[in-house]
Design a protein around this motif. Structure first.
Motif, PDB file in Angstrom:
ATOM      1  N   TRP A  84      29.807  42.768  31.965  1.00 21.09           N
ATOM      2  CA  TRP A  84      30.359  41.896  30.935  1.00 21.09           C
ATOM      3  C   TRP A  84      31.093  40.785  31.675  1.00 21.09           C
ATOM      4  O   TRP A  84      31.963  41.065  32.510  1.00 21.09           O
ATOM      5  N   SER A 129      33.261  37.086  31.707  1.00 24.05           N
ATOM      6  CA  SER A 129      34.167  36.237  30.933  1.00 24.05           C
ATOM      7  C   SER A 129      34.547  34.997  31.735  1.00 24.05           C
ATOM      8  O   SER A 129      34.369  34.958  32.960  1.00 24.05           O
ATOM      9  N   VAL A 137      38.097  32.774  32.233  1.00 24.34           N
ATOM     10  CA  VAL A 137      39.540  32.732  32.022  1.00 24.34           C
ATOM     11  C   VAL A 137      40.019  31.421  32.631  1.00 24.34           C
ATOM     12  O   VAL A 137      39.559  31.040  33.715  1.00 24.34           O
ATOM     13  N   TRP A 150      42.273  33.589  28.192  1.00 23.46           N
ATOM     14  CA  TRP A 150      40.883  33.993  28.086  1.00 23.46           C
ATOM     15  C   TRP A 150      40.129  32.972  27.255  1.00 23.46           C
ATOM     16  O   TRP A 150      40.615  32.530  26.207  1.00 23.46           O
ATOM     17  N   ARG A 185      33.662  35.539  26.346  1.00 18.62           N
ATOM     18  CA  ARG A 185      33.021  36.683  26.973  1.00 18.62           C
ATOM     19  C   ARG A 185      31.565  36.789  26.517  1.00 18.62           C
ATOM     20  O   ARG A 185      31.263  36.557  25.341  1.00 18.62           O
ATOM     21  N   ASP A 233      31.610  36.113  22.535  1.00 14.91           N
ATOM     22  CA  ASP A 233      32.856  35.962  21.796  1.00 14.91           C
ATOM     23  C   ASP A 233      33.670  34.850  22.436  1.00 14.91           C
ATOM     24  O   ASP A 233      33.650  34.688  23.653  1.00 14.91           O
ATOM     25  N   GLY A 276      34.206  42.210  34.046  1.00 14.63           N
ATOM     26  CA  GLY A 276      34.901  43.416  33.634  1.00 14.63           C
ATOM     27  C   GLY A 276      34.764  43.636  32.149  1.00 14.63           C
ATOM     28  O   GLY A 276      34.584  42.680  31.397  1.00 14.63           O
ATOM     29  N   VAL A 277      34.860  44.887  31.750  1.00 12.10           N
ATOM     30  CA  VAL A 277      34.749  45.232  30.326  1.00 12.10           C
ATOM     31  C   VAL A 277      36.123  45.234  29.664  1.00 12.10           C
ATOM     32  O   VAL A 277      36.330  44.611  28.627  1.00 12.10           O
ATOM     33  N   PHE A 335      39.821  43.096  34.427  1.00 12.60           N
ATOM     34  CA  PHE A 335      38.996  42.171  35.206  1.00 12.60           C
ATOM     35  C   PHE A 335      39.204  42.431  36.695  1.00 12.60           C
ATOM     36  O   PHE A 335      40.024  41.776  37.342  1.00 12.60           O
ATOM     37  N   TYR A 390      48.527  43.038  36.828  1.00 11.78           N
ATOM     38  CA  TYR A 390      47.856  42.430  37.969  1.00 11.78           C
ATOM     39  C   TYR A 390      48.894  41.879  38.945  1.00 11.78           C
ATOM     40  O   TYR A 390      50.001  41.492  38.549  1.00 11.78           O
ATOM     41  N   VAL A 415      43.985  44.145  40.162  1.00  6.25           N
ATOM     42  CA  VAL A 415      44.433  45.081  39.137  1.00  6.25           C
ATOM     43  C   VAL A 415      45.267  46.176  39.792  1.00  6.25           C
ATOM     44  O   VAL A 415      44.823  46.833  40.738  1.00  6.25           O
ATOM     45  N   GLN A 430      48.157  42.033  30.936  1.00  6.84           N
ATOM     46  CA  GLN A 430      46.981  41.648  30.143  1.00  6.84           C
ATOM     47  C   GLN A 430      46.699  42.738  29.114  1.00  6.84           C
ATOM     48  O   GLN A 430      46.602  43.907  29.474  1.00  6.84           O
ATOM     49  N   TYR A 437      40.158  41.655  22.117  1.00  4.42           N
ATOM     50  CA  TYR A 437      39.760  40.691  23.154  1.00  4.42           C
ATOM     51  C   TYR A 437      40.776  40.775  24.290  1.00  4.42           C
ATOM     52  O   TYR A 437      41.127  41.875  24.717  1.00  4.42           O
ATOM     53  N   TYR A 438      41.229  39.628  24.782  1.00  2.00           N
ATOM     54  CA  TYR A 438      42.136  39.669  25.927  1.00  2.00           C
ATOM     55  C   TYR A 438      43.195  38.572  25.798  1.00  2.00           C
ATOM     56  O   TYR A 438      42.910  37.479  25.330  1.00  2.00           O
ATOM     57  N   PHE A 463      47.053  37.311  28.067  1.00  2.00           N
ATOM     58  CA  PHE A 463      47.857  37.535  29.259  1.00  2.00           C
ATOM     59  C   PHE A 463      49.311  37.149  29.031  1.00  2.00           C
ATOM     60  O   PHE A 463      49.622  36.248  28.242  1.00  2.00           O
TER      61      PHE A 463
END
Lengths: 118, 106
Positions: free
Chosen positions: A33, A35, A37, A47, A50, A61, A101-102, A105, B36, B46, B89, B94-95, B97
């Motif tokens: 996967w 993405s 950033v 972000w 993805r 997304d 990364g899923v 990351f 991180y 990470v 994070q 979704y994501y 930070f």
């Protein structure tokens, strides 16, 4: 060595387009996967979007600020991910990182700078 | 969107100190949080995932705790190599930070 290498950044004017590329090496890219950033200089990370692996549906997304303007794609045969950035705005100025990364990351590229200015 | 608020933004400490960095989520994220470490010219690394699980190869002086909306990263007995920037994070939705914490030598 596992690597992600971005390219395609540069200086453009508001309203123009730019296409970023990310090439992976020593990575099971087809299963990854991927993405994007971005980081505005001196600010935090954001972000962007993805694209899942084909085996996970290939779903794309996007973060709200770029939805409708940015388009993700990937070519598993060349281990490359693309980010087509259209209708660029000054607030899109940032260093763009390709990440894999899923959930977290663990793998990052070195980044490519996109500057949008008149 | 889930907003992540990290504090402090800068932290001054000495070798051997114990430091704590806090990350707060704008809504509950269960334990879907990672920490991180970022050093100049290097890719982020990470340290912690799932709020408290240590990534393989990360020294045991690093630890994470919390769930829901409040999380902490603790570094025990600071080493010279630990002076860096740290950020959290979330990956519940979704994501997103945190803004980062720069850990400086006092």
């Amino acid at each position: 060595e596992v690597k992600l290498v971005e390219s395609g950044g540069g200086l453009v004017k508001p309203g123009e387009s730019l296409r970023l590329s990310c090439v992976a090496s020593e990575v099971s890219f087809a299963d990854a996967w991927m993405s994007w950033v971005r980081q505005v200089p001196g600010k935090g990370l954001e972000w962007v979007g993805r694209i899942k692996s084909a085996s996970s549906g290939g779903t794309k997304d996007y973060a709200a600020p770029v939805k409708g303007r940015f388009i993700l794609s990937r070519d598993d045969s060349t281990k490359t991910m693309f980010l087509q950035m259209n209708s660029l705005k000054t607030e899109d100025t940032a260093v763009y990182f390709c990440v894999a990364g899923v959930l977290t990351f663990p793998l990052w590229g070195q980044g490519t700078l996109v500057s949008v200015s008149s | 969107d889930i907003q992540m608020t990290q504090s402090p933004s800068t932290l001054s400490a000495s070798v051997g100190d114990r430091v704590t960095i806090t990350c707060r989520a704008s809504e509950t994220i269960s334990h879907w949080l990672a920490w991180y470490q970022l050093k100049p010219g290097k890719a982020p690394k990470v340290l912690i995932y799932q709020a408290s699980k240590l990534e393989s190869g990360v020294p045991s002086r690093f630890s994470g705790s919390g769930s829901g909306t409040e999380f902490t990263l603790t570094i025990n007995s600071l080493q010279p190599d630990d002076f860096a920037t740290y950020f959290c994070q979330q990956y519940e939705n979704y994501y997103s930070f945190g803004q980062g914490t720069k850990l400086e030598i006092k």
